[in-house]
Design an enzyme around this catalytic site. Sequence first.
Site, mmCIF file in Angstrom:
data_model
loop_
_atom_site.group_PDB
_atom_site.id
_atom_site.type_symbol
_atom_site.label_atom_id
_atom_site.label_comp_id
_atom_site.label_asym_id
_atom_site.label_seq_id
_atom_site.Cartn_x
_atom_site.Cartn_y
_atom_site.Cartn_z
ATOM 1 N N ILE A 46 0.919 -1.338 -0.172
ATOM 2 C CA ILE A 46 -0.195 -0.064 0.056
ATOM 3 C C ILE A 46 1.355 1.047 0.035
ATOM 4 C CG2 ILE A 46 -1.724 1.014 1.192
ATOM 5 C CD1 ILE A 46 -2.806 -1.193 2.309
ATOM 6 N N CYS A 47 0.315 2.236 -0.845
ATOM 7 C CA CYS A 47 1.423 3.384 -1.167
ATOM 8 C C CYS A 47 1.097 4.352 0.190
ATOM 9 C CB CYS A 47 1.791 3.597 -2.760
ATOM 10 S SG CYS A 47 2.490 5.142 -2.310
ATOM 11 N N MET A 48 0.867 4.390 1.110
ATOM 12 C CA MET A 48 0.519 5.606 2.110
ATOM 13 C C MET A 48 2.179 5.826 2.407
ATOM 14 S SD MET A 48 -3.240 5.177 3.553
ATOM 15 C CE MET A 48 -2.676 3.526 4.264
#
Length: 303
Positions: A230-232
């Site tokens: 997840i790209c956060m």
Amino acid sequence: MAAILRRLLRSKNHHGHGERGRDKNKNIRLSASVDCAMGSGTGAGKDAVGGGGGVVPPVTRDANGNNNSRFLPGNVDQADADNGNVNANVNVGPNMNIRAKSLDRGTGADYNANRRASTGRVPLDNVKMPTREHALQVRSRRLMRELQEVRKHKDGVFEVDLVEDNLYEWNVKLYKVDPDSEFYQDMQEMGTEFVLLNLTFPENFPFSPPFMRVLTPKIENGYVMDGGAICMELLTPKGWSSAYTVEAIILQFSASLVKGKGRINRKTKKKDTYTRSHAEASFRNVVKTHEKYGWVTPPAGDG
């Protein structure tokens, strides 16, 4: 005859002076280390201990026998050293410094207070560093509290289960996303009840972020990367804050799915399922890319 008498007198005076010098030195013996910067003093100072121009002043005492002048230059005698009263630098002369060894330097709060007063800081050998056991206790207490909090919610947005009763690994079922989103429509059409997420918490949590990834379903876009990473920004070491809660992370992910126009992959095969190793590798690449370009959309060639 007269010459013989003069030599005898000079010899007597010489020995007498030596005895007096030794007697004087008896009163200034210390359990101390001595640094001596030898100088070329003149006059009476050469007969003093400093050897560089200083004369030892007399020691004065009060009615109880305490040395009232021991913190003045040179006013230290054997009684003070024997009683452990010497705990200061004593300048005997301009070219000599006696660093008196403290025979009773104290311990605990008193010693730290003395050192703090003299140096402005606590000595490093008295600073207690956090232990691994302490860090694990902090993680356990925080996760127990968070688990209790999320299980109080009955709104049906998400629920948490421990993986094999392991407090440090959670599976989270996200049931609700924005009903006006395309992702929600995909969930309804494909009969997908929830998005299954996995979180693992490192030993130094909450001071480092958990690792979160998607397990099912296979998602395209929505800031979900290869392997389910997840790209956060808040999941990275630089973007993380110990004030973030698990609930905040889940809700942020739900919003990201919609903002990133996430869709469920309708062509998923069993061999295409997400794996942890793939997710970890993908997440490392994401972090490396954003460290280079910041948290903006990077060039297409860099993913």
